[in-house]
Design a protein around this motif. Sequence first.
Motif, PDB file in Angstrom:
ATOM      1  N   LYS A 181      76.841  27.902  36.831  1.00 11.59           N
ATOM      2  CA  LYS A 181      77.384  27.563  38.148  1.00 11.59           C
ATOM      3  C   LYS A 181      77.723  28.824  38.943  1.00 11.59           C
ATOM      4  O   LYS A 181      77.496  28.891  40.154  1.00 11.59           O
ATOM      5  CB  LYS A 181      78.620  26.690  38.003  1.00 11.59           C
ATOM      6  CG  LYS A 181      78.328  25.286  37.486  1.00 11.59           C
ATOM      7  CD  LYS A 181      79.622  24.490  37.306  1.00 11.59           C
ATOM      8  CE  LYS A 181      79.356  23.104  36.729  1.00 11.59           C
ATOM      9  NZ  LYS A 181      80.601  22.351  36.497  1.00 11.59           N
ATOM     10  N   SER A 182      78.252  29.823  38.255  1.00 18.30           N
ATOM     11  CA  SER A 182      78.587  31.088  38.918  1.00 18.30           C
ATOM     12  C   SER A 182      77.335  31.784  39.443  1.00 18.30           C
ATOM     13  O   SER A 182      77.303  32.286  40.572  1.00 18.30           O
ATOM     14  CB  SER A 182      79.327  32.003  37.937  1.00 18.30           C
ATOM     15  OG  SER A 182      79.602  33.252  38.537  1.00 18.30           O
ATOM     16  N   LYS A 185      76.018  29.893  42.515  1.00 21.44           N
ATOM     17  CA  LYS A 185      76.808  30.182  43.708  1.00 21.44           C
ATOM     18  C   LYS A 185      76.375  31.508  44.333  1.00 21.44           C
ATOM     19  O   LYS A 185      76.206  31.613  45.551  1.00 21.44           O
ATOM     20  CB  LYS A 185      78.291  30.223  43.349  1.00 21.44           C
ATOM     21  CG  LYS A 185      79.205  30.476  44.546  1.00 21.44           C
ATOM     22  CD  LYS A 185      80.676  30.462  44.124  1.00 21.44           C
ATOM     23  CE  LYS A 185      81.587  30.733  45.317  1.00 21.44           C
ATOM     24  NZ  LYS A 185      83.016  30.747  44.932  1.00 21.44           N
ATOM     25  N   THR A 186      76.167  32.507  43.480  1.00 21.41           N
ATOM     26  CA  THR A 186      75.771  33.824  43.978  1.00 21.41           C
ATOM     27  C   THR A 186      74.368  33.802  44.566  1.00 21.41           C
ATOM     28  O   THR A 186      74.127  34.347  45.652  1.00 21.41           O
ATOM     29  CB  THR A 186      75.829  34.866  42.842  1.00 21.41           C
ATOM     30  OG1 THR A 186      77.156  34.905  42.311  1.00 21.41           O
ATOM     31  CG2 THR A 186      75.461  36.248  43.358  1.00 21.41           C
ATOM     32  N   ARG A 194      71.905  26.088  50.884  1.00 20.33           N
ATOM     33  CA  ARG A 194      73.088  25.272  50.631  1.00 20.33           C
ATOM     34  C   ARG A 194      73.055  24.542  49.296  1.00 20.33           C
ATOM     35  O   ARG A 194      74.106  24.164  48.781  1.00 20.33           O
ATOM     36  CB  ARG A 194      73.258  24.260  51.762  1.00 20.33           C
ATOM     37  CG  ARG A 194      73.562  24.866  53.114  1.00 20.33           C
ATOM     38  CD  ARG A 194      73.481  23.835  54.207  1.00 20.33           C
ATOM     39  NE  ARG A 194      72.116  23.317  54.349  1.00 20.33           N
ATOM     40  CZ  ARG A 194      71.743  22.407  55.243  1.00 20.33           C
ATOM     41  NH1 ARG A 194      72.638  21.889  56.049  1.00 20.33           N
ATOM     42  NH2 ARG A 194      70.484  22.008  55.301  1.00 20.33           N
ATOM     43  N   ASP A 195      71.854  24.301  48.779  1.00 24.30           N
ATOM     44  CA  ASP A 195      71.797  23.504  47.559  1.00 24.30           C
ATOM     45  C   ASP A 195      70.580  23.876  46.704  1.00 24.30           C
ATOM     46  O   ASP A 195      69.809  24.781  47.058  1.00 24.30           O
ATOM     47  CB  ASP A 195      71.765  22.007  47.892  1.00 24.30           C
ATOM     48  CG  ASP A 195      70.627  21.633  48.846  1.00 24.30           C
ATOM     49  OD1 ASP A 195      69.531  22.221  48.735  1.00 24.30           O
ATOM     50  OD2 ASP A 195      70.836  20.758  49.699  1.00 24.30           O
TER      51      ASP A 195
END
Length: 212
Positions: A181-182, A185-186, A194-195
């Motif tokens: 997830k990290s 995000k980066t 956005r996705d």
Amino acid sequence: MNKSNDPLIKVMIVDDHPTFRMGLAALIDSQPGMKVVAQYASGEEALAAYTPGTISVVLMDLRLPGIGGVEAIIGLLGRDPGVRVIVLTTYDADEDVFRAMQSGARSYLLKDMSTEEIAGTIIAVHRGSTEVPPRIAERLAERAQRQALSQREQEVLQLLARGRSNKEIGAQLFISEETVKSHLKTLFAKLRVRDRTEAAISAVRHGIIHLE
């Protein structure tokens, strides 16, 4: 023998499509002052057969069986820093252009360019120039506006584009879901998306990953 004052420009073609290779060789041989002296279907073949100092200019495709064009360019220049390489490919994604030029290529041409453009670039590169057509310069400018992804972020993105879930990505890369997830995000921030869907589309469009 690959010095710019040689009377004959000796060309090597590395491309896995035999019909294109033969057609290109015929076109080059019809030009004054240049001749195709070697043709190979893969980077491995080219590297195995290459003798430093025997080739003036290499025309290198990017997508090759086995090692890719970028790796082949690095290998050739590692053995013979004086050889001059032109990428000649059908792909113009900005990441492809960036990687090729970073690897040491002197120019980046598309296969739909005219014989005159290709021959003119061979001559210019042989004389020591770095030739970047306007269309390719635009791609490099696009790439300059985007932050580079780390190796791990590229691995995550590759798996994301293949439809893997965070859990599957973590298991394959031996990292936790939180770490996945990290990374997501980066890389979303770096790609300005956005996705997951936008990230996959952007990555393929820019040539950051290849799904074939």
